[in-house]
Design an enzyme around this catalytic site. Structure first.
Site, PDB file in Angstrom:
ATOM      1  N   CYS A 208       9.592  -3.136  10.899  1.00  0.00           N
ATOM      2  CA  CYS A 208       8.935  -2.342  10.887  1.00  0.00           C
ATOM      3  C   CYS A 208       8.234  -2.200  12.315  1.00  0.00           C
ATOM      4  O   CYS A 208       7.417  -2.902  12.898  1.00  0.00           O
ATOM      5  CB  CYS A 208       7.451  -3.083  10.595  1.00  0.00           C
ATOM      6  SG  CYS A 208       6.315  -2.125  10.189  1.00  0.00           S
TER       7      CYS A 208
ATOM      8  N   SER B 220      -2.229  -2.343  11.926  1.00  0.00           N
ATOM      9  CA  SER B 220      -1.582  -3.248  13.670  1.00  0.00           C
ATOM     10  C   SER B 220      -2.569  -2.526  14.267  1.00  0.00           C
ATOM     11  O   SER B 220      -3.223  -3.177  16.254  1.00  0.00           O
ATOM     12  CB  SER B 220      -0.396  -1.602  13.295  1.00  0.00           C
ATOM     13  OG  SER B 220      -0.304  -0.756  13.100  1.00  0.00           O
TER      14      SER B 220
ATOM     15  N   TYR C  22       7.857   9.941   9.527  1.00  0.00           N
ATOM     16  CA  TYR C  22       7.694   9.370   7.516  1.00  0.00           C
ATOM     17  C   TYR C  22       7.276  10.738   6.664  1.00  0.00           C
ATOM     18  O   TYR C  22       7.863  10.672   5.647  1.00  0.00           O
ATOM     19  CB  TYR C  22       6.793   8.237   7.530  1.00  0.00           C
ATOM     20  CG  TYR C  22       7.050   7.346   8.362  1.00  0.00           C
ATOM     21  CD1 TYR C  22       7.475   6.016   7.266  1.00  0.00           C
ATOM     22  CD2 TYR C  22       7.063   6.435   9.352  1.00  0.00           C
ATOM     23  CE1 TYR C  22       8.089   5.152   7.317  1.00  0.00           C
ATOM     24  CE2 TYR C  22       7.344   5.830   9.791  1.00  0.00           C
ATOM     25  CZ  TYR C  22       7.625   4.326   9.381  1.00  0.00           C
ATOM     26  OH  TYR C  22       8.240   3.186   9.989  1.00  0.00           O
TER      27      TYR C  22
END
Length: 278
Positions: free
Chosen positions: A32, A113, A153
């Site tokens: 990821c 993140s 994405y």
């Protein structure tokens, strides 16, 4: 936003940690890109915090720890879902990585993140997110995320031609903008590496091997952008960075997890030359 556009789930847990790194543990999956951000900052700063790696394949049960290299030696979770359930039994969203875990309270502190890399930088002296460059770093992070990092994405998971076309244009507009920016800069914010660089790198590392084909971002490859390729090579060659990139795990994850895009789960052999590996 166009009809059929992919909308990313917002991170649920955004708390600040109590105590230092010794009290915490990091869960990641090197497959990821958001996880790799955290793994890179941990590695390059020398941060002493424990880490567990999830297996690259993810089914409807989420990120898993089947054993061996992919084991959770802190809590013994078989699936990261268990950590989410312990933290908030009412949580019904998608289980994501990275996760910053508080060993003392037994709960997730943060699963964003962008927050986690700032926390790690603060724990190690704050050199990657200096006060005098924060405004510039934040601006860079904003458009790079929206147009490029989330854009791949949005292209890959678009539900309409219009949404895909819009995302595609954004991805290559961002790449052109980055190429121009790096014509007279070594790094995004100047002569020194900052969090903006470590946030961007995982997407660049995956672009030719995954996003170009799997997410239909096939306008150009990274190797066709000389400034970006030079920049990627530079960052990838920094101490301890290469050990956070597992191409086999990256390809296994994307090409076997997204059945709506690759129902046969066939993993492509190429590209044979990524341009940034020695």
């Amino acid at each position: 936003m166009s009809a059929g556009a992919f909308v990313r789930q917002q991170s649920k847990f955004r708390d600040r940690p109590e105590g230092g790194p010794e009290r915490h543990h990091l869960y990641v999956a090197l497959a990821c890109p958001w996880s790799q951000r955290a793994a890179i900052v941990r590695a390059v700063t020398g941060l002493e915090i424990g880490i567990s790696y999830a297996h690259p394949f993810r089914d409807e049960r989420g990120w898993a720890f089947p054993g061996g290299r992919f084991a959770d030696e802190i809590n013994g979770f078989a699936f990261l879902q268990q950590g989410y359930d312990v933290t908030d039994p009412s949580f019904e969203g998608r289980v994501s990585v990275p996760v910053l875990w508080d060993k003392e309270t037994g709960r997730i502190v943060n699963n964003e993140s962008a927050d986690i890399v700032v926390i790690f930088d603060e724990w190690t002296g704050g050199t990657l997110y200096p006060a005098d460059k924060r405004a510039e770093i934040d601006e860079l992070n904003g458009w790079i995320y929206e147009e490029f990092q989330n854009g791949v994405y949005r292209a890959g998971f678009s539900r309409s031609q219009e949404a895909y076309d819009e995302a595609f244009r954004g991805v290559f507009s961002a790449l052109d903008r980055l190429e121009a920016l790096l014509a007279d800069r070594t790094y995004l914010a100047g002569d020194d590496i900052t969090l903006a660089d470590w946030r961007l790198l995982p997407t660049l590392l995956r672009f030719d091997a995954v996003y170009h084909t799997h997410f239909r971002c096939n306008g150009k490859r990274l190797i066709e952008f000389p400034n970006l390729l030079r920049y990627t090579r530079d960052l990838y060659a920094q101490p301890h960075v290469a050990e956070t990139f597992a191409l086999d795990e990256v390809k296994e994850h994307y090409y076997t997890t997204h059945d709506e895009l690759n129902p046969k789960r066939i993993i492509p052999q190429g590209p044979l030359d990524l341009g940034f590996t020695a």
